[in-house]
Design an enzyme around this catalytic site. Structure first.
Site: not given
Length: 269
Positions: A131, A144
Site C-alpha cells: 500500500s 495498517y
C-alpha cells in the site's frame, strides 16, 4: 504469450478479483482464494479455492491442489489483507496481532509454500500487494501502515535471497481504489469520552470518503500484467493518483517535521 499459472490470495472481491478477471481475460490460468468458499456459491469468474492465510496447513492444501492439476505455479500474488483504523492507544492488541497475522505473516506463509516448487521450475514471480500507506506513518492508520511497510522491507530481503534460483520478487503499492475494504476493516470504536474521539472521527470520515471516490482497481490489474510480462521487474511499483504518489516522493526529500506538518494539514489535525 505463454500461459502462466497464477495464484491470487483474496481473489473473491476487490483488487484481487479485478486482477484475476483481467489476467484470465489475457489467457492466464487463474486460481483465486477465499477464507470461506460458502460465501461465494455462485462464483464463476475463475477457479476459487478455500485458503486461510494465517493457517499453514490450509495454505499447503491449496497449493497442493494447484500442483496436482497444473504441475506448476508461475506467479503468486499475495493480495489478501485486512484494514484496521483507530488510535493506537485504544486499539485492542488482539486486533493489532490479527492485522499483522494476515497482512505480514500471511504473505510469508504463502511465499514459503510456493518457493520450493519455483526453485524446481527455476522460475517464478511473487508479487506482494502492499500500500502507498505503507510508506509513511498516517494518523489513525498506523498499524495498517506498519503491516504494509513491513511487507515492503521483507520483500526487499527475500528478493536478494532467491535471485540465484530464477525467482523474482516485487511489490505493488496501490493508493485508494474503489473496493469494499471499508466494510471489512476493523474500526476501533469512537468512544465519546475518548480524548481522540473528535480527531479520529474526522479522520475516519475522510478515509472512507477517499475510498468511495477512488479509481477503478483495473489499474492495479493492468500494472500486475505489465510486471508479469517484464523480464526483470523493479523492486517496488506504485499505482495511484498523482497526489498519493507525490506524497511518497515528498517524504523522501523533505525534512521529517515539514512532512509531518503536511500530513497534519491534510487531515486537518
Amino acid at each position: 504469450m505463454q500461459q502462466k499459472v497464477v495464484l491470487i490470495t483474496g481473489g473473491s472481491s476487490g483488487i484481487g478479483k479485478s486482477i484475476g478477471l483481467y489476467l484470465q481475460s489475457q489467457g492466464h490460468k487463474v486460481y483465486g482464494t477465499s477464507r470461506n468458499l460458502s460465501k461465494y456459491p455462485d462464483f464463476k469468474s475463475f477457479e476459487l479455492l478455500e485458503l486461510e492465510v494465517t493457517d499453514p496447513t490450509s495454505i499447503r492444501s491449496a497449493v497442493q491442489q494447484i500442483l496436482d492439476r497444473e504441475d506448476r505455479i508461475d506467479v503468486l500474488i499475495n493480495n489478501a489483507g485486512v484494514g484496521i483504523t483507530g488510535p493506537i492507544e485504544e486499539t485492542p492488541h488482539q486486533e493489532i496481532t490479527k492485522a499483522f497475522d494476515v497482512n505480514f505473516n500471511g504473505p510469508l506463509h504463502l511465499a514459503k509454500a510456493v518457493l520450493p516448487q519455483m526453485r524446481l521450475q527455476k522460475s517464478g514471480l511473487i508479487i506482494n500487494i502492499t500500500s502507498i500507506a505503507g510508506g509513511m506513518g498516517l494518523p489513525y492508520r498506523g498499524i495498517y501502515s506498519a503491516t504494509k511497510g513491513a511487507v515492503d522491507i521483507v520483500s526487499e530481503a527475500l528478493r536478494m535471497e532467491v535471485k540465484d534460483f530464477g525467482i523474482q520478487i516485487t511489490t505493488v503499492a496501490p493508493g485508494d481504489f474503489a473496493t469494499n475494504i471499508a466494510a471489512g476493516r476493523y474500526h476501533a470504536p469512537i468512544e465519546g469520552q475518548s480524548p481522540y474521539s473528535t480527531a479520529y472521527g474526522k479522520t475516519l470520515k475522510m478515509i472512507n470518503k477517499d475510498v468511495d471516490t477512488a479509481e477503478d482497481p483495473i489499474l492495479v490489474a493492468k500494472k500486475v500484467l505489465e510486471i508479469i510480462n517484464t523480464a526483470k521487474p523493479k523492486v517496488h511499483y506504485k499505482v495511484g493518483d498523482a497526489l498519493q504518489k507525490l506524497s511518497l516522493f515528498l517524504k523522501k526529500i523533505l525534512p521529517d517535521k515539514i512532512y509531518e506538518k503536511l500530513v497534519l494539514n491534510h487531515y486537518k489535525l
